[in-house]
Motif scaffolding. Structure first.
Motif, PDB file in Angstrom:
ATOM      1  N   LEU A   8     -94.999  29.042  20.037  1.00 46.85           N
ATOM      2  CA  LEU A   8     -94.729  28.025  18.913  1.00 46.85           C
ATOM      3  C   LEU A   8     -93.081  27.557  19.145  1.00 46.85           C
ATOM      4  O   LEU A   8     -92.111  28.252  19.357  1.00 46.85           O
ATOM      5  N   HIS A   9     -93.006  26.182  19.243  1.00 45.37           N
ATOM      6  CA  HIS A   9     -91.744  25.623  19.683  1.00 45.37           C
ATOM      7  C   HIS A   9     -91.247  24.748  18.429  1.00 45.37           C
ATOM      8  O   HIS A   9     -92.020  24.049  17.723  1.00 45.37           O
ATOM      9  N   THR A  10     -89.893  24.942  18.129  1.00 40.71           N
ATOM     10  CA  THR A  10     -89.270  24.385  16.937  1.00 40.71           C
ATOM     11  C   THR A  10     -89.478  22.842  16.974  1.00 40.71           C
ATOM     12  O   THR A  10     -89.004  22.295  17.799  1.00 40.71           O
ATOM     13  N   GLU A  11     -89.795  22.044  15.640  1.00 42.43           N
ATOM     14  CA  GLU A  11     -89.523  20.840  15.768  1.00 42.43           C
ATOM     15  C   GLU A  11     -88.171  20.740  14.931  1.00 42.43           C
ATOM     16  O   GLU A  11     -87.343  19.802  15.300  1.00 42.43           O
ATOM     17  N   VAL A  15     -97.441  35.248  16.172  1.00 40.83           N
ATOM     18  CA  VAL A  15     -98.461  34.029  16.685  1.00 40.83           C
ATOM     19  C   VAL A  15     -98.470  34.379  18.171  1.00 40.83           C
ATOM     20  O   VAL A  15     -99.725  34.292  18.661  1.00 40.83           O
ATOM     21  N   LYS A  16     -97.512  34.624  18.710  1.00 42.59           N
ATOM     22  CA  LYS A  16     -97.842  34.714  20.260  1.00 42.59           C
ATOM     23  C   LYS A  16     -98.617  36.057  20.557  1.00 42.59           C
ATOM     24  O   LYS A  16     -99.525  36.146  21.446  1.00 42.59           O
ATOM     25  N   SER A  52    -102.579  34.331  11.202  1.00 43.20           N
ATOM     26  CA  SER A  52    -101.741  35.461  11.471  1.00 43.20           C
ATOM     27  C   SER A  52    -101.382  36.143  10.309  1.00 43.20           C
ATOM     28  O   SER A  52    -100.616  37.364  10.587  1.00 43.20           O
ATOM     29  N   GLY A  53    -101.818  35.665   9.021  1.00 38.58           N
ATOM     30  CA  GLY A  53    -101.387  36.484   7.957  1.00 38.58           C
ATOM     31  C   GLY A  53     -99.910  36.758   7.642  1.00 38.58           C
ATOM     32  O   GLY A  53     -99.332  37.631   6.771  1.00 38.58           O
ATOM     33  N   LEU A  54     -99.216  35.519   7.913  1.00 36.20           N
ATOM     34  CA  LEU A  54     -97.612  35.491   7.698  1.00 36.20           C
ATOM     35  C   LEU A  54     -97.450  34.534   6.285  1.00 36.20           C
ATOM     36  O   LEU A  54     -96.214  34.750   6.135  1.00 36.20           O
ATOM     37  N   GLN A  55     -98.248  34.121   5.539  1.00 37.30           N
ATOM     38  CA  GLN A  55     -97.881  33.397   4.472  1.00 37.30           C
ATOM     39  C   GLN A  55     -97.236  34.380   3.527  1.00 37.30           C
ATOM     40  O   GLN A  55     -97.762  35.589   3.353  1.00 37.30           O
ATOM     41  N   GLY A  56     -96.093  34.062   3.057  1.00 39.29           N
ATOM     42  CA  GLY A  56     -95.410  34.944   2.182  1.00 39.29           C
ATOM     43  C   GLY A  56     -94.492  35.915   2.607  1.00 39.29           C
ATOM     44  O   GLY A  56     -93.797  36.777   1.924  1.00 39.29           O
ATOM     45  N   VAL A  57     -94.389  36.061   3.971  1.00 41.16           N
ATOM     46  CA  VAL A  57     -93.573  36.991   4.668  1.00 41.16           C
ATOM     47  C   VAL A  57     -92.318  36.645   4.483  1.00 41.16           C
ATOM     48  O   VAL A  57     -91.929  35.301   4.617  1.00 41.16           O
ATOM     49  N   ARG A  58     -91.259  37.429   4.069  1.00 40.99           N
ATOM     50  CA  ARG A  58     -89.921  36.863   3.623  1.00 40.99           C
ATOM     51  C   ARG A  58     -88.832  37.849   4.515  1.00 40.99           C
ATOM     52  O   ARG A  58     -89.060  39.128   4.611  1.00 40.99           O
TER      53      ARG A  58
END
Length: 308
Positions: free
Chosen positions: A294-297, A286-287, A244-250
């Motif tokens: 995605l459900h939180t662990e 992601v949805k 989803s291209g989300l790495q590094g999103v802050r």
């Protein structure tokens, strides 16, 4: 009953003023280094003390929150009302035949090392899990193809009324990141791990390999809560987030790790609110892209729900 009277009563139960703290900031007790204050934090050193605290809290209609090593939890910035029981002082580990019996506050990593020292195999998968035994039992912690349920034979728990219960493997009803302990709001106090004799050199080699993989792939250089999301059926959360291209999103001081997309790291004095906002942002993206929820662990607890 006023807070000061509650404090005095808890001090009488544990017999040590240093183990009862008022308005204690909880960021020092979590791996994310975030979290507000606990009204009262108490650190018991015996099952008897825990049961007395629970009985007292129920009698006073006070909420109780259990905290272990704080490796898989986010405590909101508003803190936690009532009594927080921290279990880290209960950390004894002992050998019983081919079984290892460990108290809830012991690090599961230390339990795996104890097993190695006695030439017992079965707990190698846990050599890199940062949480406590109590947390491992609560959520059926796992890594690298192994789960707590694979070796857990029985557990001692307490209910919220302060009664001790012995639960067999069958009664623990352990599933993926779930157990009868979490479902019934029990407090895990002790676990018995049934292991097998093995070759020490082989056990050590496997643990060293798994530790190498963990250090290679996970962003251990920053505070984090470990894997944020459960594995969606048929997918891997980290891969979905990466794609989803989300790495590094802050958001604020918290970002999606550039080393492992399944982790969110505290890179610059992040807050619990930063974490929660970033979690929701990732879930939304992601949805939108994959139509996967995605459900939180990670457990999110405490006050201040403005970010939700």
């Amino acid at each position: 009953m006023q807070k000061i009277n509650i404090y005095e009563h808890l001090k009488e139960i544990v017999g040590d003023t240093d183990r009862v703290k008022c308005n204690e900031t909880l960021s020092a007790y979590t791996f994310t280094k975030t979290g507000g204050e606990a009204d009262i934090l108490v650190l018991p050193e015996s099952y008897e003390e825990i049961c007395k605290i629970l009985h007292f809290a129920k009698d006073q209609a006070m909420p109780v929150t259990i905290l272990g090593k704080g490796s898989n939890v986010i405590i909101r910035d508003g803190g936690i009302r009532g009594i927080v029981i921290n279990l880290l002082h209960l950390d004894a580990i002992r050998l019983e035949g081919n079984s290892v019996v460990a108290q809830c506050g012991a690090a599961i990593i230390d339990v795996s090392r104890f097993a190695l020292a006695h030439g017992l195999t079965g707990l190698e998968f846990a050599c890199g899990i940062p949480g406590s035994v109590g947390g491992a039992l609560f959520m059926n912690a796992g890594a690298y193809g192994g789960e707590t349920s694979d070796v857990l034979d029985q557990a001692v728990v307490a209910d919220l009324s302060g009664h001790l219960l012995n639960l067999s493997r069958e009664k623990l009803s352990m599933g993926y990141r779930s157990s009868a302990i979490s479902e019934n709001e029990y407090i895990a106090l002790e676990g018995t791990f049934s292991l097998c004799p093995g070759d020490k050199a082989e056990i050590k080699e496997k643990m060293e390999h798994l530790t190498y993989l963990r250090e290679l792939k996970q962003p251990l250089e920053y505070p984090s809560c470990g894997s944020v999301f459960k594995r969606p059926p048929g997918y891997y959360a980290g891969k979905l987030i990466q794609d989803s291209g989300l790495q590094g999103v802050r958001i604020g001081g918290v970002e999606v790790s550039t080393k492992h997309a399944g982790f969110m790291v505290n890179v610059d004095h992040g807050t619990a609110t930063d974490y929660i906002m970033l979690i929701h942002y990732v879930q939304k993206k992601v949805k939108e892209k994959f139509d996967v929820d995605l459900h939180t662990e990670v457990r999110i607890i405490g006050e201040d729900t403005s970010a939700e």
